[in-house]
Design a protein around this motif. Structure first.
Motif, mmCIF file in Angstrom:
data_model
loop_
_atom_site.group_PDB
_atom_site.id
_atom_site.type_symbol
_atom_site.label_atom_id
_atom_site.label_comp_id
_atom_site.label_asym_id
_atom_site.label_seq_id
_atom_site.Cartn_x
_atom_site.Cartn_y
_atom_site.Cartn_z
ATOM 1 N N VAL A 1 0.867 -1.178 0.000
ATOM 2 C CA VAL A 1 0.000 0.000 0.000
ATOM 3 C C VAL A 1 0.903 1.226 0.000
ATOM 4 O O VAL A 1 1.793 1.350 0.843
ATOM 5 C CB VAL A 1 -0.942 0.022 1.224
ATOM 6 N N CYS A 2 0.667 2.124 -0.954
ATOM 7 C CA CYS A 2 1.426 3.368 -1.033
ATOM 8 C C CYS A 2 0.996 4.271 0.121
ATOM 9 O O CYS A 2 -0.201 4.529 0.307
ATOM 10 C CB CYS A 2 1.166 4.046 -2.376
ATOM 11 N N ARG A 3 1.949 4.761 0.888
ATOM 12 C CA ARG A 3 1.634 5.596 2.060
ATOM 13 C C ARG A 3 0.917 6.885 1.694
ATOM 14 O O ARG A 3 0.000 7.301 2.386
ATOM 15 C CB ARG A 3 2.904 5.913 2.838
ATOM 16 N N SER A 4 1.330 7.504 0.602
ATOM 17 C CA SER A 4 0.730 8.799 0.261
ATOM 18 C C SER A 4 -0.625 8.665 -0.436
ATOM 19 O O SER A 4 -1.563 9.369 -0.099
ATOM 20 C CB SER A 4 1.693 9.617 -0.593
ATOM 21 N N SER A 5 -0.745 7.764 -1.381
ATOM 22 C CA SER A 5 -1.996 7.667 -2.145
ATOM 23 C C SER A 5 -2.980 6.647 -1.577
ATOM 24 O O SER A 5 -4.150 6.673 -1.923
ATOM 25 C CB SER A 5 -1.692 7.287 -3.596
ATOM 26 N N ARG A 6 -2.493 5.730 -0.734
ATOM 27 C CA ARG A 6 -3.288 4.629 -0.157
ATOM 28 C C ARG A 6 -3.712 3.609 -1.210
ATOM 29 O O ARG A 6 -4.560 2.771 -0.951
ATOM 30 C CB ARG A 6 -4.511 5.130 0.620
ATOM 31 N N LYS A 7 -3.153 3.690 -2.423
ATOM 32 C CA LYS A 7 -3.442 2.681 -3.443
ATOM 33 C C LYS A 7 -2.731 1.397 -3.060
ATOM 34 O O LYS A 7 -1.622 1.412 -2.539
ATOM 35 C CB LYS A 7 -3.012 3.160 -4.823
ATOM 36 N N ALA A 8 -3.401 0.283 -3.351
ATOM 37 C CA ALA A 8 -2.898 -1.018 -2.927
ATOM 38 C C ALA A 8 -2.688 -1.948 -4.110
ATOM 39 O O ALA A 8 -3.334 -1.811 -5.152
ATOM 40 C CB ALA A 8 -3.874 -1.652 -1.945
ATOM 41 N N TYR B 1 -7.938 1.056 -3.881
ATOM 42 C CA TYR B 1 -7.709 1.464 -2.495
ATOM 43 C C TYR B 1 -8.060 0.310 -1.566
ATOM 44 O O TYR B 1 -9.146 -0.267 -1.668
ATOM 45 C CB TYR B 1 -8.547 2.693 -2.148
ATOM 46 N N SER C 1 -6.697 -1.698 2.493
ATOM 47 C CA SER C 1 -5.804 -1.739 3.652
ATOM 48 C C SER C 1 -4.650 -2.696 3.362
ATOM 49 O O SER C 1 -4.707 -3.496 2.418
ATOM 50 C CB SER C 1 -6.565 -2.227 4.888
#
Length: 164
Positions: free
Chosen positions: A13-20, A43, A45
């Protein structure tokens, strides 16, 4: 042990965009590449990405005809969930239900938690897939971004008899 394959999965999961995304690699008992997969999930978790990776890894192994699978993930929480699904009732979320049905199929699956540093290829593939389009993609050949990681991981991926 001959006949067993190893499925390593990971979620990212990308910390900035929350894309997974998730990714994984299927290897023979000598550590040689068989197939890989990536899936950009949108998106989600971290745990959800890990569980999606496990699902895709199991489905891929099953569809390729493998019936003795050593599943490995660096998410102890996801592995505990997989182990609990074997005894779970019918009150499961849809993805958990799909995994439960897979585990009930006619095959042997040993799910094991491994340290994060032992999931190099799956981790690299999962992170790399964050930039791909949404959806599932099978990898017939290993991506160039994992070549050096594969060489390191192959030394630690020879499958031993799970009963021993």
């Amino acid at each position: 042990m001959l006949g067993w394959i190893k499925v390593n999965t990971d979620g990212a999961v990308c910390r900035s965009s929350r894309k997974a995304s998730c990714g994984g690699i299927i290897r023979d008992n000598y550590g040689n590449w068989i197939k890989g997969f990536v899936s950009n999930l949108g998106y989600a978790s971290v745990l959800s990405a890990e569980i999606w990776g496990i699902y895709h890894g199991l489905v891929t192994a099953w569809n390729l005809g493998f019936r003795k699978v050593e599943l490995k993930s660096d998410s102890s929480q996801a592995i505990k969930m997989i182990q609990m699904l074997r005894e779970a009732g019918s009150n499961l979320r849809p993805l958990q239900h799909k995994i439960s049905c897979l585990l009930a199929s006619d095959w042997e699956v040993k799910a094991t938690h491994i340290p994060r540093n032992a999931t190099g290829c799956a981790n690299t593939i999962a992170k790399h897939s964050l930039a791909s389009s949404i959806g599932f993609n099978m990898l017939d050949n290993h991506p160039s971004v994992v070549v050096s990681v594969m060489l390191r991981d192959a030394n630690n991926s020879i499958i031993h008899d799970p009963a021993g």
